[in-house]
Design a protein around this motif. Structure first.
Motif, PDB file in Angstrom:
ATOM      1  N   SER A 134       0.821  -1.209   0.000  1.00 48.54           N
ATOM      2  CA  SER A 134       0.000   0.000   0.000  1.00 48.54           C
ATOM      3  C   SER A 134       0.860   1.265   0.000  1.00 48.54           C
ATOM      4  CB  SER A 134      -0.925   0.005   1.223  1.00 48.54           C
ATOM      5  OG  SER A 134      -0.171  -0.108   2.418  1.00 48.54           O
ATOM      6  N   ARG A 135       2.055   1.179   0.573  1.00 49.54           N
ATOM      7  CA  ARG A 135       2.956   2.335   0.626  1.00 49.54           C
ATOM      8  C   ARG A 135       3.834   2.323  -0.624  1.00 49.54           C
ATOM      9  NH1 ARG A 135       5.545   2.780   6.523  1.00 49.54           N
ATOM     10  NH2 ARG A 135       5.998   4.844   5.646  1.00 49.54           N
ATOM     11  N   ARG A 136       3.223   2.650  -1.728  1.00 52.36           N
ATOM     12  CA  ARG A 136       3.880   2.458  -3.017  1.00 52.36           C
ATOM     13  C   ARG A 136       4.994   3.462  -3.268  1.00 52.36           C
ATOM     14  NH1 ARG A 136      -1.928   1.695  -6.169  1.00 52.36           N
ATOM     15  NH2 ARG A 136      -2.608  -0.111  -4.921  1.00 52.36           N
ATOM     16  N   ARG A 137       4.750   4.719  -2.993  1.00 56.11           N
ATOM     17  CA  ARG A 137       5.780   5.732  -3.245  1.00 56.11           C
ATOM     18  C   ARG A 137       7.004   5.498  -2.364  1.00 56.11           C
ATOM     19  NH1 ARG A 137       4.095   9.943  -6.382  1.00 56.11           N
ATOM     20  NH2 ARG A 137       1.845  10.078  -6.774  1.00 56.11           N
ATOM     21  N   THR A 138       6.757   5.150  -1.110  1.00 51.39           N
ATOM     22  CA  THR A 138       7.873   4.885  -0.200  1.00 51.39           C
ATOM     23  C   THR A 138       8.683   3.682  -0.661  1.00 51.39           C
ATOM     24  OG1 THR A 138       6.598   5.779   1.655  1.00 51.39           O
ATOM     25  CG2 THR A 138       8.491   4.390   2.184  1.00 51.39           C
ATOM     26  N   ALA A 139       7.987   2.621  -1.062  1.00 52.51           N
ATOM     27  CA  ALA A 139       8.686   1.417  -1.524  1.00 52.51           C
ATOM     28  C   ALA A 139       9.469   1.685  -2.800  1.00 52.51           C
ATOM     29  CB  ALA A 139       7.676   0.295  -1.749  1.00 52.51           C
ATOM     30  N   LEU A 140       8.875   2.453  -3.711  1.00 56.34           N
ATOM     31  CA  LEU A 140       9.556   2.759  -4.965  1.00 56.34           C
ATOM     32  C   LEU A 140      10.794   3.616  -4.717  1.00 56.34           C
ATOM     33  CD1 LEU A 140       9.397   2.405  -8.036  1.00 56.34           C
ATOM     34  CD2 LEU A 140       8.079   4.528  -8.136  1.00 56.34           C
ATOM     35  N   LEU A 141      10.662   4.593  -3.832  1.00 58.02           N
ATOM     36  CA  LEU A 141      11.806   5.439  -3.496  1.00 58.02           C
ATOM     37  C   LEU A 141      12.908   4.623  -2.831  1.00 58.02           C
ATOM     38  CD1 LEU A 141      13.098   8.230  -3.305  1.00 58.02           C
ATOM     39  CD2 LEU A 141      11.892   8.562  -1.127  1.00 58.02           C
ATOM     40  N   ALA A 142      12.514   3.743  -1.918  1.00 59.23           N
ATOM     41  CA  ALA A 142      13.500   2.901  -1.239  1.00 59.23           C
ATOM     42  C   ALA A 142      14.217   1.987  -2.230  1.00 59.23           C
ATOM     43  CB  ALA A 142      12.820   2.076  -0.151  1.00 59.23           C
ATOM     44  N   GLY A 143      13.466   1.439  -3.177  1.00 57.34           N
ATOM     45  CA  GLY A 143      14.082   0.583  -4.185  1.00 57.34           C
ATOM     46  C   GLY A 143      15.079   1.339  -5.046  1.00 57.34           C
ATOM     47  N   GLY A 144      14.705   2.544  -5.471  1.00 53.66           N
ATOM     48  CA  GLY A 144      15.611   3.343  -6.290  1.00 53.66           C
ATOM     49  C   GLY A 144      16.867   3.745  -5.540  1.00 53.66           C
ATOM     50  N   VAL A 145      16.693   4.188  -4.292  1.00 53.99           N
ATOM     51  CA  VAL A 145      17.847   4.572  -3.479  1.00 53.99           C
ATOM     52  C   VAL A 145      18.745   3.365  -3.218  1.00 53.99           C
ATOM     53  CG1 VAL A 145      18.555   5.407  -1.204  1.00 53.99           C
ATOM     54  CG2 VAL A 145      16.678   6.531  -2.413  1.00 53.99           C
ATOM     55  N   GLY A 146      18.131   2.216  -2.978  1.00 50.38           N
ATOM     56  CA  GLY A 146      18.915   1.007  -2.745  1.00 50.38           C
ATOM     57  C   GLY A 146      19.759   0.628  -3.946  1.00 50.38           C
ATOM     58  N   VAL A 147      19.180   0.717  -5.134  1.00 45.65           N
ATOM     59  CA  VAL A 147      19.928   0.396  -6.354  1.00 45.65           C
ATOM     60  C   VAL A 147      21.099   1.356  -6.537  1.00 45.65           C
ATOM     61  CG1 VAL A 147      19.803   0.439  -8.877  1.00 45.65           C
ATOM     62  CG2 VAL A 147      18.038  -0.735  -7.565  1.00 45.65           C
ATOM     63  N   VAL A 148      20.833   2.650  -6.359  1.00 48.02           N
ATOM     64  CA  VAL A 148      21.898   3.648  -6.509  1.00 48.02           C
ATOM     65  C   VAL A 148      23.007   3.411  -5.488  1.00 48.02           C
ATOM     66  CG1 VAL A 148      22.443   6.105  -6.332  1.00 48.02           C
ATOM     67  CG2 VAL A 148      20.365   5.374  -7.516  1.00 48.02           C
ATOM     68  N   ALA A 149      22.628   3.080  -4.257  1.00 47.96           N
ATOM     69  CA  ALA A 149      23.624   2.846  -3.211  1.00 47.96           C
ATOM     70  C   ALA A 149      24.498   1.639  -3.536  1.00 47.96           C
ATOM     71  CB  ALA A 149      22.925   2.647  -1.869  1.00 47.96           C
ATOM     72  N   VAL A 150      23.884   0.565  -4.009  1.00 45.44           N
ATOM     73  CA  VAL A 150      24.661  -0.631  -4.348  1.00 45.44           C
ATOM     74  C   VAL A 150      25.603  -0.350  -5.513  1.00 45.44           C
ATOM     75  CG1 VAL A 150      24.505  -2.985  -5.231  1.00 45.44           C
ATOM     76  CG2 VAL A 150      22.943  -2.229  -3.448  1.00 45.44           C
ATOM     77  N   LEU A 151      25.126   0.370  -6.524  1.00 46.52           N
ATOM     78  CA  LEU A 151      25.982   0.691  -7.664  1.00 46.52           C
ATOM     79  C   LEU A 151      27.131   1.606  -7.249  1.00 46.52           C
ATOM     80  CD1 LEU A 151      23.419   1.238 -10.569  1.00 46.52           C
ATOM     81  CD2 LEU A 151      24.707  -0.810  -9.971  1.00 46.52           C
ATOM     82  N   ALA A 152      26.836   2.565  -6.379  1.00 47.40           N
ATOM     83  CA  ALA A 152      27.892   3.457  -5.900  1.00 47.40           C
ATOM     84  C   ALA A 152      28.944   2.676  -5.120  1.00 47.40           C
ATOM     85  CB  ALA A 152      27.289   4.557  -5.032  1.00 47.40           C
ATOM     86  N   ALA A 153      28.488   1.749  -4.293  1.00 44.63           N
ATOM     87  CA  ALA A 153      29.429   0.926  -3.530  1.00 44.63           C
ATOM     88  C   ALA A 153      30.269   0.055  -4.460  1.00 44.63           C
ATOM     89  CB  ALA A 153      28.665   0.056  -2.531  1.00 44.63           C
ATOM     90  N   ALA A 154      29.635  -0.484  -5.507  1.00 44.34           N
ATOM     91  CA  ALA A 154      30.375  -1.312  -6.463  1.00 44.34           C
ATOM     92  C   ALA A 154      31.422  -0.491  -7.202  1.00 44.34           C
ATOM     93  CB  ALA A 154      29.408  -1.952  -7.453  1.00 44.34           C
ATOM     94  N   GLY A 155      31.037   0.707  -7.636  1.00 45.81           N
ATOM     95  CA  GLY A 155      31.994   1.558  -8.335  1.00 45.81           C
ATOM     96  C   GLY A 155      33.143   1.985  -7.444  1.00 45.81           C
ATOM     97  N   PHE A 156      32.834   2.344  -6.211  1.00 44.31           N
ATOM     98  CA  PHE A 156      33.885   2.761  -5.281  1.00 44.31           C
ATOM     99  C   PHE A 156      34.806   1.594  -4.947  1.00 44.31           C
ATOM    100  CE2 PHE A 156      35.463   3.285  -0.925  1.00 44.31           C
ATOM    101  CZ  PHE A 156      36.141   4.494  -1.054  1.00 44.31           C
ATOM    102  N   GLY A 157      34.214   0.430  -4.726  1.00 46.46           N
ATOM    103  CA  GLY A 157      35.022  -0.730  -4.355  1.00 46.46           C
ATOM    104  C   GLY A 157      35.960  -1.170  -5.464  1.00 46.46           C
ATOM    105  N   THR A 158      35.460  -1.244  -6.693  1.00 47.80           N
ATOM    106  CA  THR A 158      36.314  -1.693  -7.797  1.00 47.80           C
ATOM    107  C   THR A 158      37.363  -0.651  -8.159  1.00 47.80           C
ATOM    108  OG1 THR A 158      34.641  -0.879  -9.358  1.00 47.80           O
ATOM    109  CG2 THR A 158      34.589  -3.218  -8.800  1.00 47.80           C
ATOM    110  N   SER A 159      37.060   0.627  -7.993  1.00 41.27           N
ATOM    111  CA  SER A 159      38.036   1.670  -8.325  1.00 41.27           C
ATOM    112  C   SER A 159      39.192   1.712  -7.338  1.00 41.27           C
ATOM    113  CB  SER A 159      37.352   3.040  -8.362  1.00 41.27           C
ATOM    114  OG  SER A 159      36.876   3.398  -7.071  1.00 41.27           O
ATOM    115  N   ARG A 160      39.049   1.057  -6.192  1.00 42.50           N
ATOM    116  CA  ARG A 160      40.109   1.042  -5.185  1.00 42.50           C
ATOM    117  C   ARG A 160      41.123  -0.064  -5.423  1.00 42.50           C
ATOM    118  NH1 ARG A 160      40.707   5.406  -2.258  1.00 42.50           N
ATOM    119  NH2 ARG A 160      41.481   4.181  -0.481  1.00 42.50           N
ATOM    120  N   TRP A 161      40.876  -0.935  -6.402  1.00 44.00           N
ATOM    121  CA  TRP A 161      41.833  -2.000  -6.678  1.00 44.00           C
ATOM    122  C   TRP A 161      43.129  -1.421  -7.226  1.00 44.00           C
ATOM    123  CZ3 TRP A 161      37.963  -5.595  -9.643  1.00 44.00           C
ATOM    124  CH2 TRP A 161      37.136  -6.221  -8.703  1.00 44.00           C
TER     125      TRP A 161
END
Length: 218
Positions: A134-161
């Motif tokens: 029922s909380r659609r906007r909140t869930a959608l926002l959380a999903g988008g933020v989660g994806v961005v956070a994971v991608l940012a972590a992946a980019g930061f982690g691989t760039s440190r090699w």
């Protein structure tokens, strides 16, 4: 009605089998042909392919997000997040690093692989997801933020090699393992959406199954 649905499903299944056979044959030809491999590895060709992938994935992500806001189905939320991961990952890690004409750096290549694994995993889970929220906007926002956070972590982690470690990791068994995992995830998505189409007869499931099939052999 049941007879028409069954006939439609059989026709779709026949077409899907023919498509898989055609793509498998093309993949085998690509594997044994050095000239095709050389053409595929051209930077300009990869740039065009990645641009198309990013554009299509973004469109599907937006449409899935709109469907989720209307219906609130977990399926659409996972699809939106999965295609968003593929679109953003392709743009940030696949396109931006090569716009200046340089080759794709190893850290970006691995971050791109991670983004596509994340997207494929979310999409593979989607056809098996049930329920609504029922909380659609909140869930959608959380999903988008989660994806961005994971991608940012992946980019930061691989760039440190370190440089030496980057070169070693971009070749060999690690690449084969990542490719096998990605193919397995897309295969799960193909099976899942195929089963959904068999149960419900919705054209959307057939189209998503087609998209997953193409991604499986990409």
């Amino acid at each position: 009605m049941d007879h028409l649905r069954s006939q439609s499903y059989r026709s779709w299944l026949f077409g899907e089998i023919m498509l898989v056979g055609l793509l498998a044959s093309a993949t085998a030809l690509f594997t044994v042909s050095s000239s095709l491999q050389s053409a595929y590895e051209l930077p300009e060709a990869r740039l065009v392919v990645d641009t198309v992938v990013a554009g299509v994935a973004l469109i599907v992500a937006v449409l899935s997000a709109i469907r989720f806001l209307v219906d609130g189905r977990t399926l659409d939320l996972l699809l939106a997040a999965g295609f968003l991961a593929i679109a953003l990952g392709t743009v940030v890690f696949g396109l931006l690093p090569v716009l200046s004409g340089d080759s794709l750096p190893p850290w970006a290549a691995w971050a791109l692989v991670g983004a596509r694994l994340l997207g494929a995993a979310l999409i593979a889970v989607a056809p098996f997801a049930k329920g609504r929220t029922s909380r659609r906007r909140t869930a959608l926002l959380a999903g988008g933020v989660g994806v961005v956070a994971v991608l940012a972590a992946a980019g930061f982690g691989t760039s440190r090699w370190g440089p030496g470690k980057e070169v070693a990791l971009v070749e060999g068994s690690a690449v084969e393992l990542a490719a096998a995992l990605l193919a397995a995830l897309w295969l799960i998505a193909v099976i899942g959406f195929g089963l959904r189409y068999h149960r419900h007869g919705r054209d959307l499931d057939a189209w998503l199954c087609l998209a997953a099939t193409l991604a499986l052999f990409a």
